[in-house]
Design an enzyme around this catalytic site. Structure first.
Site, PDB file in Angstrom:
ATOM      1  N   ASN A 152       0.789  -1.240   0.000  1.00 20.89           N
ATOM      2  CA  ASN A 152       0.000   0.000   0.000  1.00 20.89           C
ATOM      3  C   ASN A 152       0.819   1.288   0.000  1.00 20.89           C
ATOM      4  O   ASN A 152       0.346   2.305  -0.488  1.00 20.89           O
ATOM      5  CB  ASN A 152      -1.058  -0.022   1.120  1.00 20.89           C
ATOM      6  CG  ASN A 152      -0.454  -0.062   2.497  1.00 20.89           C
ATOM      7  OD1 ASN A 152       0.683  -0.484   2.682  1.00 20.89           O
ATOM      8  ND2 ASN A 152      -1.211   0.367   3.479  1.00 20.89           N
ATOM      9  N   GLY A 227       2.695  -5.397   7.456  1.00 23.26           N
ATOM     10  CA  GLY A 227       1.723  -6.172   6.695  1.00 23.26           C
ATOM     11  C   GLY A 227       0.565  -6.581   7.576  1.00 23.26           C
ATOM     12  O   GLY A 227       0.277  -5.940   8.597  1.00 23.26           O
ATOM     13  N   SER A 228      -0.062  -7.689   7.200  1.00 26.14           N
ATOM     14  CA  SER A 228      -1.319  -8.074   7.844  1.00 26.14           C
ATOM     15  C   SER A 228      -1.086  -8.833   9.154  1.00 26.14           C
ATOM     16  O   SER A 228      -0.012  -9.414   9.372  1.00 26.14           O
ATOM     17  CB  SER A 228      -2.121  -8.945   6.880  1.00 26.14           C
ATOM     18  OG  SER A 228      -1.361 -10.088   6.568  1.00 26.14           O
ATOM     19  N   GLU A 247       4.636  -4.097  12.164  1.00 22.36           N
ATOM     20  CA  GLU A 247       3.715  -2.972  11.942  1.00 22.36           C
ATOM     21  C   GLU A 247       2.493  -3.558  11.247  1.00 22.36           C
ATOM     22  O   GLU A 247       2.532  -3.844  10.049  1.00 22.36           O
ATOM     23  CB  GLU A 247       4.374  -1.903  11.053  1.00 22.36           C
ATOM     24  CG  GLU A 247       5.597  -1.251  11.667  1.00 22.36           C
ATOM     25  CD  GLU A 247       5.271  -0.205  12.724  1.00 22.36           C
ATOM     26  OE1 GLU A 247       4.087   0.117  12.923  1.00 22.36           O
ATOM     27  OE2 GLU A 247       6.218   0.288  13.363  1.00 22.36           O
ATOM     28  N   LEU A 248       1.416  -3.752  12.007  1.00 19.48           N
ATOM     29  CA  LEU A 248       0.271  -4.516  11.481  1.00 19.48           C
ATOM     30  C   LEU A 248      -0.948  -3.617  11.282  1.00 19.48           C
ATOM     31  O   LEU A 248      -0.819  -2.420  11.119  1.00 19.48           O
ATOM     32  CB  LEU A 248      -0.017  -5.694  12.410  1.00 19.48           C
ATOM     33  CG  LEU A 248       1.226  -6.545  12.780  1.00 19.48           C
ATOM     34  CD1 LEU A 248       0.874  -7.634  13.769  1.00 19.48           C
ATOM     35  CD2 LEU A 248       1.863  -7.142  11.532  1.00 19.48           C
ATOM     36  N   CYS A 281      -3.246   1.524   6.792  1.00 17.90           N
ATOM     37  CA  CYS A 281      -3.389   0.825   8.077  1.00 17.90           C
ATOM     38  C   CYS A 281      -4.081   1.669   9.135  1.00 17.90           C
ATOM     39  O   CYS A 281      -4.709   1.128  10.035  1.00 17.90           O
ATOM     40  CB  CYS A 281      -2.020   0.367   8.570  1.00 17.90           C
ATOM     41  SG  CYS A 281      -0.821   1.688   8.538  1.00 17.90           S
ATOM     42  N   GLU A 375     -10.193  -5.562  10.531  1.00 15.86           N
ATOM     43  CA  GLU A 375      -9.621  -4.476   9.736  1.00 15.86           C
ATOM     44  C   GLU A 375     -10.275  -4.496   8.362  1.00 15.86           C
ATOM     45  O   GLU A 375     -10.151  -5.471   7.618  1.00 15.86           O
ATOM     46  CB  GLU A 375      -8.112  -4.668   9.584  1.00 15.86           C
ATOM     47  CG  GLU A 375      -7.502  -3.545   8.770  1.00 15.86           C
ATOM     48  CD  GLU A 375      -6.020  -3.743   8.482  1.00 15.86           C
ATOM     49  OE1 GLU A 375      -5.598  -4.888   8.243  1.00 15.86           O
ATOM     50  OE2 GLU A 375      -5.294  -2.738   8.480  1.00 15.86           O
TER      51      GLU A 375
END
Ligand code: NAP
Length: 474
Positions: A152, A227-228, A247-248, A281, A375
């Site tokens: 993204n 990412g996820s 970093e989710l 995010c 999310e």
């Protein structure tokens, strides 16, 4: 065909390739040679040996110069990078240009940070028997950092790992998202053009399997992943003793109290919920509005949302382009349908055409619906009324995530109280949750992640303190 870059060399001959296409019109953009097992090992060995032979002794001023030169080169090539992001990610062109500007800034922050990695002098005589001793703490790079990045923000989020890693004196193996490898390739080329020695930044093209291999490889010292949540969880489980930054995702709340400027908040939250089709995010996903201003806010929010221009990300006027894939757009549409079957109301948007999902406002939602609890990562926002400060804090914190929140009020006491109570990595007052600057600590609590980025903070996570003690006299 483009491919991996290992030890400064291109590896672009492979029987195994993938096609990158523009998510708006399906046009082919590039063919990518996927790294073989042999190339994977070569990249890890190169990063490992380059760390020991070159990088750990490279002086700070040299690391700083390379980062500054890379920033200068990127500035000269801003439009090329912006077009690449627009084409491969489908990000509207004016947002793509914004990403490149931020990426240049991250490189400049890292160039400065390279010269400010300091240590400490410990007051050894504070301890009984400590007099006559000197204690120093110096910071050292970790070694090989694996940078695993999402689609993204293919340029800026990659640089949030690569630039601090180099500033701190590490070497890097860079595994970009398979949907956005072209900007990654151009970025790695730019670093080499700026004088980065071969082997400091090794780019590996491939699928999640490459990421998995890096997570368990003995010669990799740190995993820096954005990412996820499911992938983040699996990385944490298999990383063993490696340091891990995750970093989710999130389902960011934004809170509007009755003293806020309603029209201004609506305008900001159009951007906050729908920029890059909500594939951010910290996108505003839950908007809580105090009951007495709920109706006027909703009316204004719908009006402004319906004015957005939907279409080709290449057009200067486009606000809403495609989602990253048709599968993702279908998944998001299904979440809307699931919610409406259970009583939710579509106030704006709600329709899908190929990869494009209209900016969608939902009301009458329940906390257990996917569009609230999970999310959403799509242009879908829910507007929910609340009564009291206590209620809205409870609603906001009722989540497995905790990344960033936005609070809109003119009451300073309340702003500070609410900021303290929200279980988040960051809270903005009179700003949307979606706003991020590249020099503040950024990262999540709960299942939004572990560790912090924001160049200075990433450098801390990519260095290790070493204590050096002296006994000066008997
Ligand atoms: P993703 O599917 O988790 O992929 C992220 C990266 O991990 C990609 O390079 C992917 O490779 C790789 N990967 C996939 N499986 C892996 C495995 N088993 N082991 C190691 N690496 C693996 O995420 P995405 O769809 O690209 O990005 C969207 C997600 O990123 C959202 O959840 C969003 O919230 C989160 N995000 C968080 C932040 C933040 O700062 N907190 C910022 C941006 C995005 P492939 O592409 O080849 O599958």
């Amino acid at each position: 065909m483009i491919g991996s870059i290992i030890d400064g060399q291109d590896f672009n001959a492979s029987d195994n390739s993938l096609h990158v296409t523009n998510p708006y019109n399906g046009e082919a953009i590039a063919e990518i040679a996927l790294a073989s097992d042999e190339e994977f090992e070569k990249a890890v060995t190169s990063a490992y040996e380059t760390f020991h032979q070159t990088m750990k002794d490279m002086p700070a001023h040299e690391r700083s110069d390379i980062l500054r030169k890379t920033a200068d080169l990127m500035e000269e090539n801003t439009e090329e990078f912006a077009q690449t992001i627009m084409e491969e990610a489908g990000k509207p062109i004016h947002f793509s240009r914004g990403e490149v500007q931020r990426a240049i800034q991250v490189l400049r922050f890292a160039s400065e940070e390279a010269k400010h990695i300091t240590g400490e002098v410990i007051p050894m005589d504070a301890a009984i028997d400590g007099d006559g001793r000197l204690g120093l703490v110096k910071r050292f790079p970790l070694g090989v950092v694996a940078a695993i990045t999402p689609f993204n923000f293919p340029l800026n989020l990659s640089l949030h790992k690569i630039a601090p890693a180099i500033a701190a004196g590490n070497t890097v193996i860079f595994k970009p998202a398979e949907k956005t490898p072209v900007s990654a390739y151009k970025l790695a080329k730019l670093f080499h053009e700026a004088g980065l020695p071969g082997g400091v930044l090794n780019l590996l093209m491939g699928t999640g399997e490459i990421g998995e291999g890096l997570v368990t490889h003995d010669k990799v010292h740190k995993i820096s992943f954005t990412g996820s949540l499911p992938v983040g969880k699996s990385i944490k489980e298999s990383a063993g003793f490696k340091k891990v930054t995750l970093e989710l995702g999130s389902n960011s709340p934004n809170i509007i109290f009755n003293d806020a400027n309603i029209n201004e908040a609506a305008k900001m939250l159009v951007k906050g919920a729908f920029s890059f089709s909500g594939q951010v995010c910290i996108s505003a996903q839950r908007v809580y509005v105090q009951k007495d201003v709920y109706e006027p806010f909703l009316k204004e929010y719908i009006k402004q949302t319906e004015e957005l221009t939907i279409g080709d990300p290449a057009d200067e006027d486009t606000n809403i382009g495609p989602m990253i894939s048709e599968d993702e757009a279908k998944r998001a549409k299904q979440w809307i349908d699931d919610a409406t079957e259970n009583g939710a109301i579509i106030e704006a948007g709600g329709e899908r055409d190929g990869t494009i999902l209209q900016p969608t406002i939902m009301t009458n939602v329940e906390s257990n619906m996917k569009i609230i609890a999970d999310e959403v990562f799509a242009p879908i926002v829910s507007v929910i009324p609340f009564d009291t400060e206590e209620d809205v804090i409870a609603y906001s914190n009722d989540s497995i995530y905790g990344l960033q929140a936005g609070v809109f009020t003119k009451n300073l006491d309340r702003a500070l109280r609410v900021a303290d109570q929200l279980e988040m990595g960051g809270v903005w007052i009179n700003e949307i949750s979606t706003y991020r600057q590249d020099n503040h600590p950024y990262g999540g609590v709960k299942q939004s992640g572990i560790g912090r980025e924001g160049v200075k903070y990433a450098v801390e996570d990519m260095t290790e303190p070493k204590f050096i003690g002296f006994k000066l006299k008997e």
